[in-house]
Design a protein around this motif. Structure first.
Motif, PDB file in Angstrom:
ATOM      1  N   LEU A  83      -5.653  -1.149  -0.241  1.00  0.00           N
ATOM      2  CA  LEU A  83      -5.576  -2.371  -1.050  1.00  0.00           C
ATOM      3  C   LEU A  83      -6.400  -3.479  -0.414  1.00  0.00           C
ATOM      4  CD1 LEU A  83      -1.782  -2.585  -1.950  1.00  0.00           C
ATOM      5  CD2 LEU A  83      -3.609  -1.788  -3.373  1.00  0.00           C
TER       6      LEU A  83
ATOM      7  N   THR B  94       0.835  -1.209   0.000  1.00  0.00           N
ATOM      8  CA  THR B  94       0.000   0.000   0.000  1.00  0.00           C
ATOM      9  C   THR B  94       0.859   1.243   0.000  1.00  0.00           C
ATOM     10  OG1 THR B  94      -1.324  -1.296   1.530  1.00  0.00           O
ATOM     11  CG2 THR B  94      -2.109   0.898   1.015  1.00  0.00           C
TER      12      THR B  94
ATOM     13  N   ILE C 172       1.434  -7.245  -5.777  1.00  0.00           N
ATOM     14  CA  ILE C 172       2.419  -7.013  -4.714  1.00  0.00           C
ATOM     15  C   ILE C 172       3.329  -8.237  -4.644  1.00  0.00           C
ATOM     16  CG2 ILE C 172       2.734  -6.382  -2.310  1.00  0.00           C
ATOM     17  CD1 ILE C 172       0.910  -4.442  -3.636  1.00  0.00           C
TER      18      ILE C 172
ATOM     19  N   CYS D 250       4.413  -3.707  -7.491  1.00  0.00           N
ATOM     20  CA  CYS D 250       5.257  -3.281  -6.370  1.00  0.00           C
ATOM     21  C   CYS D 250       6.146  -4.425  -5.915  1.00  0.00           C
ATOM     22  CB  CYS D 250       4.390  -2.859  -5.188  1.00  0.00           C
ATOM     23  SG  CYS D 250       3.196  -1.616  -5.652  1.00  0.00           S
TER      24      CYS D 250
ATOM     25  N   LEU E  50       3.797   1.596  -1.164  1.00  0.00           N
ATOM     26  CA  LEU E  50       4.427   1.779  -2.481  1.00  0.00           C
ATOM     27  C   LEU E  50       3.424   2.349  -3.490  1.00  0.00           C
ATOM     28  CD1 LEU E  50       6.514  -1.487  -2.697  1.00  0.00           C
ATOM     29  CD2 LEU E  50       7.424   0.789  -2.881  1.00  0.00           C
ATOM     30  N   VAL E  51       2.215   1.781  -3.483  1.00  0.00           N
ATOM     31  CA  VAL E  51       1.206   2.250  -4.439  1.00  0.00           C
ATOM     32  C   VAL E  51       0.862   3.713  -4.152  1.00  0.00           C
ATOM     33  CG1 VAL E  51      -1.118   1.884  -5.347  1.00  0.00           C
ATOM     34  CG2 VAL E  51       0.275  -0.059  -4.754  1.00  0.00           C
ATOM     35  N   GLN E  52       0.820   4.034  -2.863  1.00  0.00           N
ATOM     36  CA  GLN E  52       0.540   5.424  -2.488  1.00  0.00           C
ATOM     37  C   GLN E  52       1.617   6.338  -3.042  1.00  0.00           C
ATOM     38  OE1 GLN E  52      -2.274   6.336  -0.236  1.00  0.00           O
ATOM     39  NE2 GLN E  52      -1.758   8.135  -1.418  1.00  0.00           N
TER      40      GLN E  52
ATOM     41  N   PHE F  49      -0.696  -1.627 -11.049  1.00  0.00           N
ATOM     42  CA  PHE F  49       0.485  -1.174 -10.319  1.00  0.00           C
ATOM     43  C   PHE F  49       1.300  -2.412  -9.991  1.00  0.00           C
ATOM     44  CE2 PHE F  49      -0.191   3.235  -9.303  1.00  0.00           C
ATOM     45  CZ  PHE F  49      -1.552   3.413  -9.377  1.00  0.00           C
TER      46      PHE F  49
ATOM     47  N   ILE G 167      -4.912   5.514  -0.758  1.00  0.00           N
ATOM     48  CA  ILE G 167      -5.026   4.204  -1.399  1.00  0.00           C
ATOM     49  C   ILE G 167      -5.236   3.130  -0.337  1.00  0.00           C
ATOM     50  CG2 ILE G 167      -3.841   2.540  -2.856  1.00  0.00           C
ATOM     51  CD1 ILE G 167      -3.602   4.677  -4.611  1.00  0.00           C
TER      52      ILE G 167
END
Lengths: 318, 315
Positions: free
Chosen positions: B218, A44, B188, B147, A46-48, B145, B216
């Motif tokens: 998840l 989260t 992820i 990560c 990282l996505v932020q 995305f 955000i």
């Protein structure tokens, strides 16, 4: 974006990719759920971080929502195909370069002087159409008996053939350099034959079938019991075909079988040999021959003798 | 006898042009297939991967007995399929006693195997087992995305390769313009040990925050699994260099006075300083001397007005 001094993420906005190289599991995670939870929280973050950069990019409003222009990706990934190779110049291009010939843009509509109109360059009702020429004036170098229109057609065929050959050569050099245009494929159609220039003629499907049928008729049973290859179609008329006429004469009808055999016998034995010879025609032919001999065979265009009318066993009759 | 074959329909031509090598490439398509034996885990992993990558993946349902990616002869079928379907990434699943729940992720360059990495699947949780609010379910084909967490991805070469392969696999098409409302998924990947990576797929919930940037959140929706690194094959250096080449790598340094001509080849320019003809040292001295002699004689003749043999003899 920096969160803490030792937590700098490597962000690639173009790929929506983020990498945190500094994370370490502080303690061995007690259970699976703990582990998963920790991974998701890290994710989260990282996505932020990516979203922070993303939403701050200049955006344009569209019907579907805000549209941003992504920067090009920074992580280098291998290509899936090689880079397109440069095309080697064609023979004409080399020549044009050497002579300094520039390309000129051609108009679609050209002025036609024979009919004072503007006509298109290619296509229906075009300028300088080969088929439209009514009269070709004879030159001193022309031989009598030559058809200039046919000659023009021939010339055009030769020119087209030469152009096709040149095109093939150009494509071959391009293929050698690995730069063949994507929509063109060069295919080898036959083995190269040394000595002869003619291509072996390809036999069509129907012709092959006919030949197979012909071969079948040469067998004793007319191809009825021949082994068939898988996928081969059954022949059109198998077996021997013999038309047997009725032996038993029908009421009021002529005995056909008897007539047939009698006819054959008669011809063989020449009982009516005088009917075989067409006396009138024979006389005419004889007279013609005599006259020709006198005149000295001047006219070339004479009708050929009818050799189909034979005189079998004319001498043997007597 | 060669024949030029061109496509007879526009559709065929467009297909061929789409598959041709280009400067800017299309997104890589994925080929999903399995080997002689598959377990339930492997077949569900392959199926779910196909669903995640719906627009750009092709799944083969038959088993392929002659494909062995790590053996030298076992790649020919793969390369043939790659050529036919125009796929540059493949995922090959199999299950043997020695390598249970095995997945081989590979990439192709010019339809030849570029690199391979073999992972084992552990702790697989199918996407059907996750329960979540259906409204936040990610749409098909949306850009995700990606990560990565963990120092292993930087230090360990196998994990580094896995990172690259996973990026390639999940990336999809490279786009210039992105619609911010269409961001709904994230992958992820966490390195939980030097040989194990935890991979999960989450949906994104955008929550209101004070600024333009939403907060955000998840939510796990998706398949999640542990990948255990088994074997791998790195591309050889030359191939890697060629594959990484791009058209704008470095601007060509202009070399002065050199010209490339298609007909004559490489041409050079040479600049010569001004020549003073009278002062050029001559190689053949005798001729020069002769001319000087002659000129000298002519001068003397003019001055004296008579030929003098003595001058000749003296020189």
């Amino acid at each position: 974006m920096d969160m803490e001094t030792d937590q700098i993420y490597q962000i690639d906005v173009g790929n929506l990719l983020a990498f945190n190289p500094n994370h370490r599991f502080s303690s061995a995670p007690s259970s699976r759920e703990e582990l998963v939870k920790e991974c998701v929280t890290e994710g989260t973050k990282l996505v932020q971080a990516i979203a922070d950069t993303l939403f701050n990019l200049p955006s344009t409003e569209t019907n579907d929502g805000p549209l941003v222009q992504l920067p090009p990706p920074t992580t280098k990934l291998p290509r899936e195909k090689h880079l397109p190779r440069p095309k080697p110049p064609t023979k004409w291009e080399e020549f044009a370069l050497k002579k300094g010939i520039q390309k000129r843009k051609k108009d679609k509509i050209v002025y036609d002087e024979t009919t004072d109109k503007f006509k298109r360059r290619h296509g229906y009702d075009r300028v300088n159409d080969d088929n439209d020429i009514p009269i070709i004036e004879a030159k001193a170098s022309d031989e009598p008996g030559e058809d200039p229109f046919a000659m023009r057609l021939d010339d055009k065929k030769k020119r087209v053939g030469k152009q096709e050959k040149n095109r093939l050569e150009n494509l071959k050099t391009a293929a050698k350099a690995g730069a063949l245009p994507s929509h063109v494929q060069l295919a080898v159609t036959g083995l190269p034959i040394s000595g002869t220039k003619t291509q072996p003629k390809k036999i069509g499907k129907e012709a092959l079938g006919d030949v197979a049928g012909l071969a079948a008729t040469s067998t004793a049973s007319g191809g009825k019991f021949d082994k068939k290859l898988p996928g081969e179609k059954p022949p059109k008329k198998q077996g021997k075909h013999h038309k047997y006429l009725p032996i038993v004469p029908r009421y009021g009808w002529v005995d056909e079988e008897k007539e047939q055999t009698n006819k054959v016998l008669g011809k063989l034995l020449s009982k009516h040999s005088h009917e075989i010879l067409n006396v009138g025609k024979a006389i005419n032919m004889y007279n013609d021959k005599k006259e020709k001999k006198k005149s000295g065979r001047s006219d070339k265009s004479k009708a050929k003798k009818d050799i189909t009318k034979k005189k079998p066993y004319a001498n043997k009759a007597n | 006898m060669m024949e030029i074959r061109t496509p007879k329909t526009h559709k065929a031509k467009r297909v061929l042009e789409k598959r041709a090598p280009k400067l800017v490439e299309n997104g890589k398509k994925t080929l999903i297939l399995h080997g002689t034996k598959t377990s339930a885990t492997v077949s569900s992993v392959l199926m779910e991967l196909y669903r995640l990558k719906k627009g750009g993946a092709i799944k083969y349902s038959r088993r392929n007995e002659n494909i062995r990616p790590f053996e030298s002869g076992g790649e020919t079928s793969l390369e043939f399929f790659s050529l036919k379907t125009d796929c540059s990434i493949f995922v090959y699943g199999s299950h043997t006693k020695k390598r249970p729940d095995n997945l081989v992720l590979g990439r192709m360059y010019d339809h030849h195997v570029y690199d391979l990495i073999e992972v084992g699947i552990e702790n697989f949780k199918s996407l059907l087992s996750f329960s979540y609010d259906k409204k936040i379910a990610p749409h098909e084909g949306s850009k995700p995305f990606i990560c990565f967490t963990g120092e292993g991805f930087e230090n360990i070469p196998e994990l580094k390769q896995l990172k690259e392969v996973l990026t390639d696999l999940f990336r999809g098409e490279v786009v210039e313009n992105l619609n911010l409302t269409g961001l709904d998924r994230a992958y992820i990947c966490t390195a939980i040990s030097p040989t194990k990576v935890f991979l999960t797929h989450c949906a994104i919930k955008l929550k209101k925050s004070g600024t333009i940037v939403p907060r955000i959140e998840l939510v796990e929706v998706g398949p999640s699994m542990d990948l255990v690194i088994r074997r791998n094959r790195l591309p050889n250096e030359g191939l890697r260099k060629e594959a990484m080449k791009s058209s704008k790598d470095k601007p060509k340094k202009k070399v002065k006075n050199v010209d490339q001509n298609d007909v004559l080849g490489k041409l050079g320019r040479v600049y010569i300083p001004e020549q003073e003809v009278g002062k050029i040292p001559m190689a053949d001295k005798s001729k020069g001397v002769k001319r000087e002699r002659r000129e000298g004689k002519m001068k003397k003749n003019k001055e004296e007005g008579s030929a003098s043999k003595k001058l000749k003899e003296s020189e």
